[in-house]
Write a protein that holds these residues in place. Structure first.
Motif, PDB file in Angstrom:
ATOM      1  N   HIS A   8       1.054  -1.464   0.163  1.00  0.00           N
ATOM      2  CA  HIS A   8      -0.222   0.186   0.292  1.00  0.00           C
ATOM      3  C   HIS A   8       0.679   1.762  -0.133  1.00  0.00           C
ATOM      4  N   TRP A  15       1.935   6.753  -6.671  1.00  0.00           N
ATOM      5  CA  TRP A  15       1.531   7.908  -7.782  1.00  0.00           C
ATOM      6  C   TRP A  15       1.523   9.193  -6.635  1.00  0.00           C
ATOM      7  N   TRP A  23       0.779  11.160 -15.077  1.00  0.00           N
ATOM      8  CA  TRP A  23      -0.727  10.946 -15.318  1.00  0.00           C
ATOM      9  C   TRP A  23      -1.022  12.268 -15.478  1.00  0.00           C
ATOM     10  N   GLY A  57     -10.254   6.919  -6.454  1.00  0.00           N
ATOM     11  CA  GLY A  57      -8.746   6.964  -7.252  1.00  0.00           C
ATOM     12  C   GLY A  57      -9.749   7.661  -8.850  1.00  0.00           C
ATOM     13  N   ASP A  81      -8.553  10.642  -4.055  1.00  0.00           N
ATOM     14  CA  ASP A  81      -7.649  10.183  -4.837  1.00  0.00           C
ATOM     15  C   ASP A  81      -6.680  10.741  -3.741  1.00  0.00           C
ATOM     16  N   VAL A  82      -5.391   9.761  -3.844  1.00  0.00           N
ATOM     17  CA  VAL A  82      -4.413   9.328  -3.249  1.00  0.00           C
ATOM     18  C   VAL A  82      -3.124  10.154  -3.748  1.00  0.00           C
ATOM     19  N   SER A  83      -3.181  10.587  -5.474  1.00  0.00           N
ATOM     20  CA  SER A  83      -2.321  11.397  -5.731  1.00  0.00           C
ATOM     21  C   SER A  83      -2.191  12.772  -5.797  1.00  0.00           C
ATOM     22  N   MET A  86      -2.670  14.626  -9.521  1.00  0.00           N
ATOM     23  CA  MET A  86      -3.510  14.080 -10.394  1.00  0.00           C
ATOM     24  C   MET A  86      -4.821  15.269  -9.256  1.00  0.00           C
ATOM     25  N   ALA A 103      -7.139  11.528  -0.432  1.00  0.00           N
ATOM     26  CA  ALA A 103      -7.285  10.528   0.021  1.00  0.00           C
ATOM     27  C   ALA A 103      -6.813   9.310   0.168  1.00  0.00           C
ATOM     28  N   ASP A 104      -6.866   8.088   1.068  1.00  0.00           N
ATOM     29  CA  ASP A 104      -6.023   7.242   0.766  1.00  0.00           C
ATOM     30  C   ASP A 104      -7.404   6.318   1.346  1.00  0.00           C
ATOM     31  N   ALA A 105      -8.098   6.004   0.224  1.00  0.00           N
ATOM     32  CA  ALA A 105      -9.440   4.922   0.368  1.00  0.00           C
ATOM     33  C   ALA A 105      -9.547   4.146   1.183  1.00  0.00           C
ATOM     34  N   ARG A 121     -13.223   4.489 -11.926  1.00  0.00           N
ATOM     35  CA  ARG A 121     -12.878   3.904 -13.446  1.00  0.00           C
ATOM     36  C   ARG A 121     -11.312   3.820 -13.272  1.00  0.00           C
ATOM     37  N   PHE A 122     -11.031   2.396 -13.247  1.00  0.00           N
ATOM     38  CA  PHE A 122      -9.747   1.897 -12.435  1.00  0.00           C
ATOM     39  C   PHE A 122      -8.622   2.585 -11.426  1.00  0.00           C
TER      40      PHE A 122
HETATM   41  C1  LIG Z   1      -4.909   4.143 -13.333  1.00  0.00           C
HETATM   42  S1  LIG Z   1      -5.012   5.419 -12.434  1.00  0.00           S
HETATM   43  C2  LIG Z   1      -6.932   5.869 -12.760  1.00  0.00           C
HETATM   44  C3  LIG Z   1      -7.281   7.276 -12.286  1.00  0.00           C
HETATM   45  C4  LIG Z   1      -8.665   8.180 -12.987  1.00  0.00           C
HETATM   46  N1  LIG Z   1     -10.013   7.311 -12.570  1.00  0.00           N
HETATM   47  C5  LIG Z   1      -8.814   7.355 -14.130  1.00  0.00           C
HETATM   48  O1  LIG Z   1      -9.944   6.728 -14.897  1.00  0.00           O
HETATM   49  O2  LIG Z   1      -8.291   8.534 -15.401  1.00  0.00           O
HETATM   50  C6  LIG Z   1      -5.569   4.676 -10.516  1.00  0.00           C
HETATM   51  C7  LIG Z   1      -5.855   5.905  -9.572  1.00  0.00           C
HETATM   52  O3  LIG Z   1      -5.955   5.137  -8.413  1.00  0.00           O
HETATM   53  C8  LIG Z   1      -5.517   6.354  -7.290  1.00  0.00           C
HETATM   54  N2  LIG Z   1      -5.195   5.276  -6.083  1.00  0.00           N
HETATM   55  C9  LIG Z   1      -4.602   4.348  -6.263  1.00  0.00           C
HETATM   56  N3  LIG Z   1      -4.822   3.809  -4.936  1.00  0.00           N
HETATM   57  C10 LIG Z   1      -5.285   5.183  -4.329  1.00  0.00           C
HETATM   58  C11 LIG Z   1      -5.728   4.787  -2.818  1.00  0.00           C
HETATM   59  N4  LIG Z   1      -4.980   3.773  -1.462  1.00  0.00           N
HETATM   60  N5  LIG Z   1      -6.958   5.443  -2.542  1.00  0.00           N
HETATM   61  C12 LIG Z   1      -6.791   6.376  -3.371  1.00  0.00           C
HETATM   62  N6  LIG Z   1      -6.422   6.453  -4.429  1.00  0.00           N
HETATM   63  C13 LIG Z   1      -6.023   5.272  -5.166  1.00  0.00           C
HETATM   64  C14 LIG Z   1      -4.423   6.498  -7.976  1.00  0.00           C
HETATM   65  O4  LIG Z   1      -4.048   7.571  -7.028  1.00  0.00           O
HETATM   66  C15 LIG Z   1      -4.645   6.665  -9.361  1.00  0.00           C
HETATM   67  O5  LIG Z   1      -5.000   8.119  -9.614  1.00  0.00           O
END
Ligand SMILES: C[S@@+](CC[C@H](N)C(=O)[O-])C[C@H]1O[C@@H](n2cnc3c(N)ncnc32)[C@H](O)[C@@H]1O
Length: 281
Positions: A8, A15, A23, A57, A81-83, A86, A103-105, A121-122
């Motif tokens: 984690h 990110w 990104w 995310g 989102d944790v980034s 972004m 925020a961390d989910a 979405r992903f």
């Molecule tokens: C592949 S990107 C997709 C971003 C966006 N949803 C899109 O479709 O363009 C994955 C996203 O998940 C976020 N992410 C990863 N772990 C996370 C967490 N624990 N909490 C919140 N966001 C998270 C990353 O920061 C990143 O922005």
């Protein structure tokens, strides 16, 4: 630190590092590429006017904007989102009725029982500890709430990554081996049984899976396309540290592998997605 906690931590670091910046910089192109997925996710999730949506995310916020339009002025979308790089882009695009939070989910104190529709979405495949993350976001959902997310099907079904990745591995012996079945990453939710296990463990009903296919579109110049492709994923980390000469060789190998996918004025590489839906129990 447990393995899950370390996975984690590494995701959050990644990110917020050069990958997140990449990104954020490519937000416009990514959004154009992923519009068909957003449309398919909207159909699967069926947001209603006035609903409260949580986009997990959310990245640069493209899906959040689409769902905000669907729930209208009486609804609300919170993108999490944790980034940092972004979420800064997302905040700049926020419209009335939308909020974004860094925020961390798995850890954020979302307002309990406040969400009608949880979407992603992903985003959800990158949780280092998916059990903890789904248990946490489950608390934000109303008992009548719904979940709908898009995730990639296995690598073998996704030529848009499999083709460049195979070429890169052949060209670059220093590429790290593929992740294990419990490692976070783009294909971590490809296995239906694993997704079902995580969701049911997190307090959700057995999920439904719908297949969706589309083309990832890249510029017709194979070298330009290859450069973009390799820099957005985990390969980018390896490539960034390589001497220029080795980088050129690796990109040329990817360019050659994707050349057969030139279709008119683009390169079109097929992508395969699961649209996953469930409800809390
Ligand atoms: C592949 S990107 C997709 C971003 C966006 N949803 C899109 O479709 O363009 C994955 C996203 O998940 C976020 N992410 C990863 N772990 C996370 C967490 N624990 N909490 C919140 N966001 C998270 C990353 O920061 C990143 O922005």
């Amino acid at each position: 630190m447990s393995d899950a906690a370390e996975r984690h931590r590494l995701q959050i670091e990644a990110w917020n590092g050069p990958m997140g910046v990449q990104w954020a910089t490519n937000e416009g192109r990514t959004e154009r590429n992923l519009t068909p997925v957003t449309q398919a996710l909207l159909k699967a999730a069926a947001p209603q006017p006035g609903e409260h949506v949580l986009d997990i995310g959310c990245g640069c916020g493209g899906s959040s904007v689409a769902f905000a339009a669907a729930v209208g002025p009486t609804g609300h979308v919170l993108g999490a989102d944790v980034s940092a790089p972004m979420i800064e882009v997302a905040k700049a695009t926020a419209l009335p009725g939308m909020d974004f939070v860094l925020a961390d989910a798995a850890a954020h104190a979302f307002s309990p029982d406040s969400v009608d529709l949880l979407i992603s979405r992903f985003g959800v495949m990158f949780f280092g500890d998916p059990d903890a993350a789904f248990a946490n976001i489950r608390r934000a959902l109303k008992p009548t709430g719904r979940v709908a997310f898009a995730c990639w099907r296995p690598l073998a079904e996704n030529p848009w990554v499999r083709v460049p990745m195979t070429a890169l591995r052949a060209a670059l012996p220093s590429m790290p081996p593929p992740g294990g079945p419990e490692d976070p990453g783009p294909f971590a939710f490809g296995d239906q049984a694993r997704v079902a296990r995580i969701l049911t463990h997190g307090g959700f009903a057995a999920p439904s899976f719908e297949k969706f296919e589309f083309n990832m579109r890249f510029p017709a110049d194979p070298v330009v396309a290859a450069t973009g492709i390799v820099m957005i994923g985990p390969a980018g980390r390896v490539l960034r540290d390589l001497p220029e000469e080795a980088k050129t060789v690796a990109i040329a190998a990817v360019a050659e592998a994707i050349t057969p996918y030139i279709a008119g004025d683009i390169i079109a590489l097929p992508g395969a997605v699961w649209l996953v839906t469930t409800t809390p129990v």
